[in-house]
Design a protein around this motif. Structure first.
Motif, mmCIF file in Angstrom:
data_model
loop_
_atom_site.group_PDB
_atom_site.id
_atom_site.type_symbol
_atom_site.label_atom_id
_atom_site.label_comp_id
_atom_site.label_asym_id
_atom_site.label_seq_id
_atom_site.Cartn_x
_atom_site.Cartn_y
_atom_site.Cartn_z
ATOM 1 N N PRO A 208 3.257 -3.637 16.503
ATOM 2 C CA PRO A 208 4.057 -2.961 15.493
ATOM 3 C C PRO A 208 3.284 -1.741 14.960
ATOM 4 C CG PRO A 208 3.775 -5.296 14.984
ATOM 5 C CD PRO A 208 2.862 -4.980 16.113
ATOM 6 N N ALA A 209 4.018 -0.697 14.626
ATOM 7 C CA ALA A 209 3.384 0.528 14.139
ATOM 8 C C ALA A 209 2.495 0.252 12.928
ATOM 9 C CB ALA A 209 4.458 1.553 13.802
ATOM 10 N N ASP A 210 2.902 -0.712 12.109
ATOM 11 C CA ASP A 210 2.116 -1.014 10.906
ATOM 12 C C ASP A 210 0.726 -1.537 11.250
ATOM 13 O OD1 ASP A 210 4.245 -0.236 9.463
ATOM 14 O OD2 ASP A 210 4.967 -2.268 8.999
ATOM 15 N N THR A 211 0.645 -2.403 12.251
ATOM 16 C CA THR A 211 -0.646 -2.962 12.665
ATOM 17 C C THR A 211 -1.549 -1.857 13.190
ATOM 18 O OG1 THR A 211 0.670 -4.807 13.457
ATOM 19 C CG2 THR A 211 -1.662 -4.832 14.013
ATOM 20 N N VAL A 212 -0.968 -1.023 14.026
ATOM 21 C CA VAL A 212 -1.746 0.064 14.616
ATOM 22 C C VAL A 212 -2.207 1.023 13.524
ATOM 23 C CG1 VAL A 212 -1.668 1.978 16.244
ATOM 24 C CG2 VAL A 212 -0.520 -0.169 16.786
ATOM 25 N N GLU A 213 -1.355 1.219 12.538
ATOM 26 C CA GLU A 213 -1.731 2.102 11.429
ATOM 27 C C GLU A 213 -2.997 1.587 10.750
ATOM 28 O OE1 GLU A 213 1.397 2.741 8.597
ATOM 29 O OE2 GLU A 213 0.114 3.917 7.268
#
Lengths: 372, 239
Positions: A208-213
Motif C-alpha cells: 500500500p502507498a501508505d506503507t511505502v510512504e
C-alpha cells in the motif's frame, strides 16, 4: 406432487410460450447485466489511480534518489525516478512552443507516472546513460509544433541543442503540455547539476502507498532536514476520486436497478397473461383435486425460473462485457454485486410472480372452468 | 340397495344475482343416487342441470340445502378438504377441452393420482391400466391435440376412474362428438356401470339419456320427472 415434477412442468410451461418467455428473460437479462456492468464501471474508475508517491523539497539530489532504491530499508519500492524539471522553448522549422514542464528523468518514470507513449517509443536506460538527446513530447506540444506532421523522427531545438523526437505521450488529463528526456541530457543542456525538482517513487503492487510512504520517509529523515521535504501520496487525491467514483457507482447502480425493476414488471405481466390463458386448465386441475398450494407453487416456480434464467444469462453477458473498456474505463466486476443481483433477481421472480400465482391459486374451480 | 347412498341431496337451491335480476337456477331439488346406479339428468338449456352438476361435483356451493357425498356433508368442508373430496370421490368428464394440453394422455390420466400423492411408478401402472380399460393404451404417449375428440373424451373418462372414485360425473360428455364417437363413449359408460360404477351424466340428447337406467328431467330448477327405465341399446353394446 413433488418439487422436481413441478419444476419440470414449469419448464414445459416456459417452453410452450417460447417467444414470450424469451422476451421476459431478456428484460431480466438486461437489468441484471446493466447492474453488474455499471457497478463494475464505477468500480473500475475508482481503481484507475496510480500507486505513486511524489517527493518534493529542497536539497533533493541524485544520491538521495539512489538511496531510496534500497530493497532492505524500503522493500515496498518498485522504482525510483528522479525528475529534473525546467521550462524550455522548443522550436522546429520556425515554429516555437514554450513548455513549462520539460522534464529530465529515467525510463521508469513512464510507468510510475502512468504516462505511456501513444506513438514512437520511450527512451531507454542506455539513452539515459549516454545522455543522448532524445525527447518524448506530450500531445499539446506535438499539436503546437507539428500540426499535420508526424513528430516522431523530427529534430527540435531546445536551449540551443538538438533533440530527436522519439515518441508522443498518450493523452492524459492536464498533462499534454510536457516533454520528457533523459535526465543526464537535460542536466547537461538545460537544468544544470543542481537539486532535483522531484523524485517519483512507485510502490509495488503488494505494498500500500501508505506503507511505502513510511519506508521512504525513514530513509529521507536520515539524509535531509525533517520539514525540508514532503511526500505527496497520490492515493490521497485518490480518496477524493474514490468518493466521486462511489457516488458515480451509486448513481449508475440506481439507474440499472430501475431497469431490473422494469424487468420484474415484465414477469408480472407475462405471468398474469399466462394465468389468464390457462384459467380453464387451472379449473380442470382444481376439479381433479389439485390443492391450492400446488397451483401456487406451479406458477411461482415458473416465474422464479424465468427470473433465474434471465439472471444467469445476465451475469454471463456482464462477464463478457467486462472484457471491453466502456467510456474509457476498464470495468472491474465486484463479486458482491453479482451475488446480490442474482439474489435480487430470484426475489423479483417470487415477488412479481407472486401476485399472479396467488390469483391463480385463489380461483374458485367453477369460475376457472367457466372462463371463456 | 344397501349402504350409504352415493349422493343424498336435500332441498337444494342456487340463486344467482339478487333483487330484480335474481335467477333461481335450482329451486328445491331433492335427490338420492344409490351405489351402482346409472342416472341421466336431462332438461332444456337453462333448466339448471349444469348448476346441479357443479354443486354435485363440489365445484360450486348451493345457496341453501345440503349435499351428502358418500355420506360426507360437503357443505361443512374447508377449501383444502373439498380439493381432497374432488380428488378421491369424484371423477369428472367435461364437455370439451377437458385434457391439459401439452402433456401426454397418460400424464393426464396420472394427474389426479399425482395430487393424491402416489409414487410415479405406481401412478404410471394405474394410469396405463385405466387407459387399457377404455382401449387407448396404444395412444398413451400422444398429446391431446394428436387425439380425436372421441379419444380425448375417453382419456378424460380414464382419468375420472383412475382414482377409484365413488361417482363418475359427466357434463355433456358427447356434446361435441359425432355419432360414432358418441356410441364408443357410451359403450365405455355401459361397461363401467356393468362393473359397478355409479354414473351421473348430464345431457340434453335423448339418445344419450335413453342409455341410463334412471332418467331425471329438470325444468326451471325443479325435478319434473324421475323415472326408472329399461336402458336402450345396452344389449347391442354388450354383443
Amino acid at each position: 406432487m413433488s418439487l422436481p415434477e413441478i419444476v419440470r412442468s414449469a419448464f414445459r410451461g416456459i417452453g410452450a410460450n417460447g417467444p414470450r418467455s424469451l422476451l421476459t428473460v431478456l428484460g431480466i437479462l438486461i437489468g441484471v447485466a446493466a447492474v453488474i456492468l455499471l457497478v463494475a464501471v464505477g468500480n473500475g474508475s475508482a481503481q484507475g489511480g496510480s500507486n505513486t508517491l511524489t517527493i518534493m523539497g529542497t536539497g533533493l539530489t541524485m544520491k538521495i534518489a539512489e538511496s531510496l532504491d534500497d530493497p532492505v530499508l524500503a522493500p515496498g519500492v518498485r522504482s525510483v525516478s528522479p525528475v529534473a524539471g525546467t521550462s524550455a522553448i522548443l522550436t522546429w522549422e520556425g515554429a516555437e512552443h514554450r513548455s513549462d514542464s520539460f522534464m529530465g528523468t529515467v525510463p521508469g518514470w513512464f510507468t510510475a507516472a502512468d504516462s505511456p507513449v501513444e506513438t514512437g517509443a520511450i527512451f531507454t536506460a542506455d539513452d539515459e546513460a549516454q545522455a543522448r538527446r532524445v525527447v518524448v513530447i506530450g500531445r499539446t506540444v506535438a499539436e503546437e509544433l507539428f500540426p499535420g506532421t508526424d513528430p516522431v523522427g523530427q529534430r527540435v531545438t531546445v536551449g540551443g541543442a538538438l533533440f530527436s523526437v522519439i515518441g508522443v505521450l498518450k493523452e492524459k488529463r492536464d498533462a499534454g503540455d510536457t516533454a520528457v528526456a533523459p535526465i543526464s541530457a537535460v542536466q547537461q543542456v538545460l537544468a544544470g547539476y543542481g537539486p532535483l525538482s522531484a523524485i517519483l517513487v512507485e510502490a509495488g503492487d503488494a505494498s500500500p502507498a501508505d506503507t511505502v510512504e513510511g519506508q521512504v520517509s525513514a530513509i529521507l529523515d536520515t539524509k535531509l532536514e525533517p520539514g525540508s521535504y514532503r511526500v505527496v501520496n497520490a492515493s490521497q487525491p485518490l480518496e477524493t476520486r474514490t468518493a466521486t467514483a462511489r457516488a458515480f457507482t451509486t448513481l449508475l447502480g440506481a439507474v440499472a436497478a430501475v431497469s431490473l425493476l422494469v424487468g420484474g414488471l415484465g414477469i408480472t405481466n407475462i405471468m398474469l397473461v399466462t394465468v389468464a390463458e390457462r384459467t380453464r386448465e387451472i379449473g380442470i386441475r382444481k376439479a381433479l383435486g389439485a390443492p391450492r398450494r400446488v397451483i401456487l407453487a406451479q406458477f411461482l416456480v415458473e416465474a422464479t425460473l424465468l427470473s433465474v434464467i434471465g439472471g444467469g444469462l445476465g451475469v454471463a453477458v456482464a462477464y463478457l462485457g467486462s472484457h471491453f473498456s466502456i467510456a474509457g474505463v476498464q470495468p472491474v466486476i465486484v463479486p458482491g454485486s453479482v451475488a446480490l443481483v442474482l439474489g435480487v433477481s430470484v426475489l423479483i421472480g417470487i415477488f412479481f410472480g407472486g401476485l399472479p400465482a396467488v390469483r391463480a391459486a385463489g380461483l374458485r374451480p367453477i369460475d376457472a372452468l367457466r372462463y371463456p | 340397495m344397501t349402504g350409504t347412498p352415493v349422493l343424498d341431496v336435500r332441498n337444494l337451491t342456487r340463486v344467482y344475482g339478487d333483487g330484480a335480476t335474481e335467477v333461481r337456477a335450482l329451486d328445491g331439488v331433492t335427490l338420492r343416487v344409490e351405489r351402482g346406479e346409472y342416472v341421466a339428468v336431462t332438461g332444456s338449456s337453462g333448466s339448471g342441470k349444469s348448476t346441479l352438476m357443479n354443486i354435485l361435483g363440489c365445484l360450486d356451493t348451493p345457496t341453501t340445502g345440503g349435499c351428502l357425498l358418500d355420506g360426507v356433508d360437503v357443505g361443512r368442508l374447508t377449501d383444502a378438504q373439498l380439493a381432497l373430496v374432488r380428488n378421491r370421490r369424484i371423477g369428472f368428464v367435461f364437455q370439451e377441452f377437458s385434457l391439459i394440453p401439452r402433456i401426454s394422455a397418460v400424464a393426464n390420466v396420472e394427474l389426479p393420482l399425482a395430487y393424491h400423492g402416489i409414487k410415479p411408478a405406481e401412478r404410471r401402472r394405474r394410469a396405463m391400466s385405466a387407459l387399457d380399460l377404455i382401449g387407448l393404451a396404444d395412444r398413451a404417449d400422444h398429446e391431446p391435440h394428436q387425439l380425436s375428440g372421441g379419444q380425448q373424451q375417453r382419456v378424460a373418462v380414464a382419468r375420472a376412474l383412475v382414482t377409484e372414485s365413488a361417482l363418475l360425473l359427466a357434463d355433456e360428455p358427447t356434446g361435441n362428438l359425432d355419432s360414432h364417437a358418441t356410441e364408443e363413449l357410451l359403450s365405455v359408460f355401459d361397461e363401467l356401470n356393468a362393473a359397478g360404477r355409479t354414473i351421473v351424466i348430464i345431457t340434453h340428447e335423448p339418445g344419450v339419456g335413453a342409455r341410463a337406467d334412471r332418467l331425471i328431467t329438470l325444468f326451471d330448477g325443479r325435478i319434473v320427472e324421475d323415472s326408472r327405465q329399461e336402458p336402450a341399446g345396452r344389449h347391442a353394446a354388450a354383443a
